[in-house]
Scaffold this motif. Structure first.
Motif, PDB file in Angstrom:
ATOM      1  N   GLY A  92       3.533  -0.755   3.472  1.00  0.00           N
ATOM      2  CA  GLY A  92       2.664  -0.758   4.631  1.00  0.00           C
ATOM      3  C   GLY A  92       1.537  -1.761   4.475  1.00  0.00           C
ATOM      4  O   GLY A  92       1.271  -2.280   3.369  1.00  0.00           O
ATOM      5  N   SER A 115       0.246   5.314   7.631  1.00  0.00           N
ATOM      6  CA  SER A 115       1.453   4.625   7.185  1.00  0.00           C
ATOM      7  C   SER A 115       2.646   5.553   7.365  1.00  0.00           C
ATOM      8  O   SER A 115       2.597   6.714   6.969  1.00  0.00           O
ATOM      9  N   TYR A 166      12.559   0.805   1.758  1.00  0.00           N
ATOM     10  CA  TYR A 166      11.100   0.914   1.802  1.00  0.00           C
ATOM     11  C   TYR A 166      10.447  -0.448   1.972  1.00  0.00           C
ATOM     12  O   TYR A 166      10.770  -1.391   1.254  1.00  0.00           O
ATOM     13  N   SER A 214       5.664   4.396   6.227  1.00  0.00           N
ATOM     14  CA  SER A 214       6.644   3.654   5.434  1.00  0.00           C
ATOM     15  C   SER A 214       7.623   4.587   4.718  1.00  0.00           C
ATOM     16  O   SER A 214       8.834   4.320   4.687  1.00  0.00           O
TER      17      SER A 214
END
Length: 421
Positions: free
Chosen positions: A403, A331, A400, A333
């Motif tokens: 993910g 991820s 944000y 993110s």
């Protein structure tokens, strides 16, 4: 004292050069231009032993121009001025060609001294470098030259050169050298596409071969003895360092544990443990991140162990870290979120911190709504309460995005339930 074998066997024409067919094959623009007598300002870039100097010498010797040769490791400003001093003289009626090897070792002022003569065409430059010219060569000089990349030679190219060398050595010594099946293939593969290194190993091996029944035999066992670590090309300051570090991160990001340990091994064989440690810590946060947050402390523990152990034992915890990261869910993110937030700041988006989040300040007489009015989340059910946290100018901004991995999706579901969305 005899010249090294690599120098004795140096090709005299472009057709004799092994490899670099992307430049030298018949019909290629590079070769066609040179065959028509057109020699522009050029910079040859590539690893050692792949033909940069050889090709530059062939071009220079067939150019018809007055040739000067300098090496950046030894040349000074006075040497450059001496070359420029020939401009306009009878000796340089056909023009001046400056062949400058290892140009990356000239400082900025020395490189700048060439600009005017390249601009007016009074000097033609052919330079070679093992370092990335876009990092090490002055931009104004680069803009006046065409950069050609020389690639590592294939094992087949190196084998051809080795066969020529065996014939030459046999002729010089009067005793033929016969390669055992597989010996030349092993030597060619072990030298990492570096013809000079391969020829050096061959010359050393040939000197130790005993004569038997009028011949000498090159065996795989002898080749193995002279090529230990020969293929290792790694320097903490050159392109190979950055290439290996980049390949390590991209292999882990691509979830390929085999490639990850391969590039880790190359870095560690070069003795560059600190770069490997730093990169693994970066990867844990950047590429695995919130998909498996425990990767960060685990990799930190592996790095701490490696630093305490030192090489060669350090390879074990670092291999653990590399394989863990390569096989972990991925991820980016958090990486994307912080980049987006910093981009907003660079664009001037922000504003004052909301009053309820500020440290306690004195309320002026003109404040109509005195008090901080901060809502303490722990005083509310599920330790959450709605209130504004972003500055007024950024209310509603999303940096944000959760993910698609199990960990972040679980967090998303939890907060959607709490926040009633």
């Amino acid at each position: 004292m005899a010249a090294p074998l690599a120098d004795r066997l140096r090709p005299r024409t472009l057709a004799e050069v092994c490899g670099q067919q992307h430049l030298l094959a018949p019909g290629r623009v590079f070769r066609s231009a040179l065959e028509q007598g057109r020699v522009p300002n050029m910079i040859f870039y590539g690893p050692p032993g792949v033909g940069k100097t050889t090709v530059a010498r062939i071009i220079a010797e067939n150019s018809g121009m007055h040739l000067h040769k300098l090496n950046g490791t030894t040349a000074g400003t006075a040497d450059i001025k001496a070359v420029l001093g020939d401009v306009g003289t009878l000796a340089a009626q056909g023009g001046i060609l400056l062949y400058l090897d290892e140009i990356q070792y000239l400082n900025k002022k020395q490189q700048q001294s060439l600009l005017e003569c390249l601009e007016d065409g009074s000097v033609t430059l052919i330079a070679s470098t093992t370092e990335n010219p876009y990092f090490y060569i002055y931009n104004a000089l680069l803009s006046r030259c065409t950069v050609f990349e020389f690639k590592p030679l294939s094992p087949e190219d190196v084998q051809q050169g080795l066969r020529n060398a065996l014939h030459r050595l046999g002729e010089e010594d009067g005793v033929p050298i016969l390669p055992q099946e597989g010996a030349l293939e092993l030597l060619a593969s072990a030298c990492g596409g570096d013809m000079r290194k391969a020829l050096g190993c061959l010359e050393f091996a040939a000197a130790a071969l005993p004569e038997k029944d009028g011949v000498r035999t090159l065996t795989e066992q002898v080749v193995q003895q002279v090529t230990q670590r020969a293929a290792q090309r790694y320097d903490k300051s050159d392109d190979m360092h950055y290439d290996c570090i980049s390949a390590l991160q991209k292999s882990i990001r691509g979830s390929d544990p085999d490639a990850a340990v391969h590039y880790l091994a190359r870095i560690l064989e070069g003795g560059d443990m600190l770069s490997a440690c730093r990169r693994l810590l970066v990867i844990a946060a950047e590429d695995v991140g919130l998909a498996y947050p425990q990767a960060i402390p685990i990799v930190k523990a592996c790095v701490d162990s490696a630093l305490q152990l030192g090489l060669p034992e350090a390879r074990l915890p670092l291999a653990d870290a590399a394989i863990l990261l390569a096989t972990a869910p991925k991820s980016n993110s958090a990486h994307n979120a912080i980049l987006a937030a910093m981009e907003d700041l660079r664009k001037g988006r922000g504003g004052p911190v909301p009053r309820q989040l500020q440290n306690c300040h004195f309320d002026g007489e003109d404040n109509q709504n005195k008090g901080q009015h901060y809502l303490y989340p722990h005083d509310y059910p599920n330790h959450w309460v709605a209130q504004q946290y972003l500055p007024d100018a950024l209310v509603g901004t999303k940096y944000y995005e959760y993910g698609e991995n199990k960990t972040e999706q679980a967090a998303k579901a939890y907060w959607e339930k709490i926040k009633g969305r």
